[in-house]
Design a protein around this motif. Structure first.
Motif, PDB file in Angstrom:
ATOM      1  N   GLY A  36       0.805  -1.248  -0.044  1.00 37.42           N
ATOM      2  CA  GLY A  36       0.055  -0.150  -0.040  1.00 37.42           C
ATOM      3  C   GLY A  36       0.685   1.281   0.082  1.00 37.42           C
ATOM      4  N   CYS A  37       2.148   1.322  -0.279  1.00 39.00           N
ATOM      5  CA  CYS A  37       2.970   2.313  -0.216  1.00 39.00           C
ATOM      6  C   CYS A  37       2.871   3.414  -1.667  1.00 39.00           C
ATOM      7  N   ASP A  38       3.029   4.605  -1.578  1.00 37.82           N
ATOM      8  CA  ASP A  38       2.966   5.494  -2.680  1.00 37.82           C
ATOM      9  C   ASP A  38       4.489   5.903  -2.621  1.00 37.82           C
ATOM     10  N   GLU A  39       5.059   6.363  -3.718  1.00 39.94           N
ATOM     11  CA  GLU A  39       6.369   6.791  -3.811  1.00 39.94           C
ATOM     12  C   GLU A  39       6.347   8.281  -3.385  1.00 39.94           C
ATOM     13  N   TRP A  40       7.348   8.763  -2.446  1.00 38.07           N
ATOM     14  CA  TRP A  40       7.780  10.041  -2.457  1.00 38.07           C
ATOM     15  C   TRP A  40       8.943  10.436  -2.866  1.00 38.07           C
ATOM     16  N   SER A  41       9.141  11.822  -3.648  1.00 38.96           N
ATOM     17  CA  SER A  41      10.518  12.201  -3.707  1.00 38.96           C
ATOM     18  C   SER A  41      10.695  13.513  -2.966  1.00 38.96           C
ATOM     19  N   THR A  42      11.589  13.667  -2.150  1.00 43.46           N
ATOM     20  CA  THR A  42      11.801  14.869  -1.449  1.00 43.46           C
ATOM     21  C   THR A  42      13.134  15.322  -1.777  1.00 43.46           C
ATOM     22  N   PRO A  43      13.592  16.796  -1.608  1.00 45.59           N
ATOM     23  CA  PRO A  43      14.540  17.365  -2.317  1.00 45.59           C
ATOM     24  C   PRO A  43      16.102  16.428  -1.820  1.00 45.59           C
ATOM     25  N   ILE A  44      17.017  16.525  -2.395  1.00 47.08           N
ATOM     26  CA  ILE A  44      18.273  16.255  -2.015  1.00 47.08           C
ATOM     27  C   ILE A  44      18.819  17.037  -0.898  1.00 47.08           C
ATOM     28  N   PHE A  45      18.574  18.384  -1.018  1.00 48.56           N
ATOM     29  CA  PHE A  45      19.334  19.179   0.070  1.00 48.56           C
ATOM     30  C   PHE A  45      17.978  19.873   0.797  1.00 48.56           C
ATOM     31  N   GLU A  46      18.182  20.054   2.052  1.00 47.27           N
ATOM     32  CA  GLU A  46      17.237  20.647   3.086  1.00 47.27           C
ATOM     33  C   GLU A  46      17.830  21.681   4.093  1.00 47.27           C
ATOM     34  N   GLN A 126      19.854   4.702  -1.006  1.00 50.40           N
ATOM     35  CA  GLN A 126      18.779   4.064  -0.276  1.00 50.40           C
ATOM     36  C   GLN A 126      17.703   3.768  -0.686  1.00 50.40           C
ATOM     37  N   ILE A 127      16.903   2.741  -0.348  1.00 53.24           N
ATOM     38  CA  ILE A 127      15.704   2.505  -0.473  1.00 53.24           C
ATOM     39  C   ILE A 127      15.036   2.787   0.825  1.00 53.24           C
ATOM     40  N   GLY A 128      13.549   3.121   0.940  1.00 49.65           N
ATOM     41  CA  GLY A 128      13.209   3.278   2.322  1.00 49.65           C
ATOM     42  C   GLY A 128      11.838   3.210   2.467  1.00 49.65           C
ATOM     43  N   LEU A 129      10.998   2.877   3.493  1.00 52.88           N
ATOM     44  CA  LEU A 129       9.852   2.684   3.759  1.00 52.88           C
ATOM     45  C   LEU A 129       9.315   3.416   5.018  1.00 52.88           C
ATOM     46  N   GLU A 130       8.422   4.214   5.230  1.00 49.71           N
ATOM     47  CA  GLU A 130       7.625   4.914   6.354  1.00 49.71           C
ATOM     48  C   GLU A 130       6.150   4.541   6.250  1.00 49.71           C
ATOM     49  N   LEU A 131       6.020   4.104   7.515  1.00 50.15           N
ATOM     50  CA  LEU A 131       4.493   3.946   7.820  1.00 50.15           C
ATOM     51  C   LEU A 131       4.192   5.127   8.836  1.00 50.15           C
ATOM     52  N   ILE A 132       3.755   6.261   8.440  1.00 48.33           N
ATOM     53  CA  ILE A 132       3.451   7.547   9.431  1.00 48.33           C
ATOM     54  C   ILE A 132       1.901   7.484   9.656  1.00 48.33           C
ATOM     55  N   GLY A 133       1.700   7.417  11.227  1.00 47.84           N
ATOM     56  CA  GLY A 133       0.374   7.378  11.815  1.00 47.84           C
ATOM     57  C   GLY A 133      -0.037   6.247  12.550  1.00 47.84           C
TER      58      GLY A 133
END
Ligand code: ATP
Ligand code: MG
Length: 410
Positions: A36-46, A126-133
């Motif tokens: 049930g995961c959707d893919e997110w792409s966040t910026p390389i720099f923060e 990296q690959i990664g998974l987050e289940l938030i909530g």
């Protein structure tokens, strides 16, 4: 002038390396989607604060490994050393903290100033998974099961062992922390310099030390077990029960603590003995405090990240280079060949045509690029609406109507 070199600890992904890398990401993405995961792409720099505030002031990543710099506007930025902080920042920035659970998969480059060696780089992926909530132990078990299924799909689960631990809840950890402080303070002089600092600032972190002297003391140190509250123990039992049900084997190891500050309850690592010192391939845990650190409401979460390079090294064989079809015009057949070339490509077939050369040169070229078949287009055949398809492995040749080429070559 000497030729320019890549930066130490970075690598070019070309050929087989690139295919291994891609295979890991594609496999993981597909398995994560089944959870049930959707893919997110966040910026390389923060903004540097995204990492400095959340990873823990005393974590190795923050004290020694971040690539931080001032941009031309004078702002302090950091190349992301890991993915979770950015994902939580994005959750808050996009107002998604009320739209839970969020099940997230990501893949991409990370940057840490480390001593480069096998399995340890300055730009790694990296690959990664987050289940938030979710606050339930079932979520911890699902996150771990997804990691396990990815390792299985890659054919490397058998090379790894899942090491599982709990860091307990706040109360358990406070008690445990006091016990560790007592134990290590009595042995302070024998600790490495880094761990003496950790003793003051974050004693749990000592358990993660790689210093051989520290490791000897750690082996005898008190473990979390006796300090767990009933609630924390119940949570941990729930995780293990679900893992048993999912058929995910594990080994309990009270020394598994994550290197970053934001973890509680479940901590785990899939380790292998096939990669020398860099044996952790996939690691994660519960981080119920992180979203609040990012300025959002208190939000439970569990996740993991895995090093793509380390996973790729464990693959027994690289995915094969895809074999193309070579389109070969003979005589005045160039225009028709272009039509055939595009028809094949639009049917999803990898097709190539040499930019020039006679029949012999083009056949040589077809063999050189490892083509599986050649489509020979002679003027007479074209007039009859067919092409000669030559299987380059067996040498068998047959006339095929032009319209049937995509179906026959697929
Ligand atoms: P380690 O103990 O090996 O330094 P870590 O605890 O710093 O790992 P995490 O921050 O948990 O690692 O990152 C998750 C995974 O990412 C690791 O298990 C590993 O597979 C991979 N990884 C971390 N740092 C690197 C690196 N510098 N080069 C390659 N892979 C890495
Ligand atoms: Mg590290």
């Amino acid at each position: 002038m000497s030729p320019l070199q890549p930066i130490r600890g970075t690598a070019d992904l070309i050929g087989e390396d690139s295919r291994r890398h891609r295979h890991v990401i594609d496999t993981a993405r597909a398995v994560a989607a089944t959870y049930g995961c959707d893919e997110w792409s966040t910026p390389i720099f923060e903004a540097t604060a995204v990492f400095a505030r959340t990873l823990g002031e005393t974590s190795d990543v923050v004290t020694k490994e971040m690539y931080s710099f001032q941009d031309r506007g004078g702002e302090s930025l950091t190349l992301r050393p890991e993915g979770t902080a950015g994902v939580c920042r994005a959750l808050v920035s996009n107002g998604l903290t009320q739209t839970l659970p969020q099940k997230i998969f990501y893949a991409g480059p990370m940057f840490r100033y480390e001593r480069p060696q096998k399995g340890r780089y300055r730009q790694f992926h990296q690959i990664g998974l987050e289940l938030i909530g979710p606050s339930e132990p079932l979520a911890d078990a699902e996150a771990i099961a997804c990691g396990w299924d990815i390792l299985r799909a890659l054919g490397i689960a058998g090379d790894t062992v899942l090491e599982l631990n709990t860091l307990g809840d706040h109360e358990s950890r406070t008690e445990y922390r006091a016990a560790l402080v007592d134990y290590f303070t009595a042995r302070r002089a024998a600790l490495s310099e880094d761990s003496q600092t950790r003793l003051e600032r974050n004693p749990l972190r000592i358990l993660d030390s790689k210093d051989p002297g520290d490791r000897r003391l750690i082996a005898e140190a008190p473990t979390i077990g006796t300090y767990l509250t009933e609630a924390a123990r119940g949570f941990y039992e729930g995780v293990k029960r679900a893992l048993d049900r999912f058929g995910v084997p594990y080994r309990e190891n009270p020394l598994i603590v994550r290197g970053l500050d934001y973890y509680s309850h479940t901590a785990f690592e899939f380790v292998t003995d096939r990669l020398g010192a860099q044996g952790t391939v996939l690691a994660g845990g519960r981080y119920d405090g992180l979203v609040a650190e990012m300025g959002g409401p208190p939000t439970p979460a569990i996740g993991w990240a895995a090093g793509i390079e380390r996973l790729a090294m464990l693959l027994d064989t690289a995915p094969p280079a895809p074999a193309p079809v070579a389109v070969i015009p003979i005589g005045a057949a160039e225009d028709a060949a272009l039509d055939v070339l595009q028809a094949l490509r639009r049917a999803g077939i990898r097709a190539e045509m040499a930019y020039r050369g006679n029949l012999r040169r083009r056949m040589e070229r077809a063999n050189k690029i490892g083509a599986r078949a050649a489509v020979l287009l002679g003027e007479d055949d074209l007039a009859a609406g067919v092409a000669q398809v030559k299987d380059l492995a067996s040498g068998a040749q047959a006339a095929v109507p032009l319209a049937e080429l995509p179906a026959r070559l697929r």
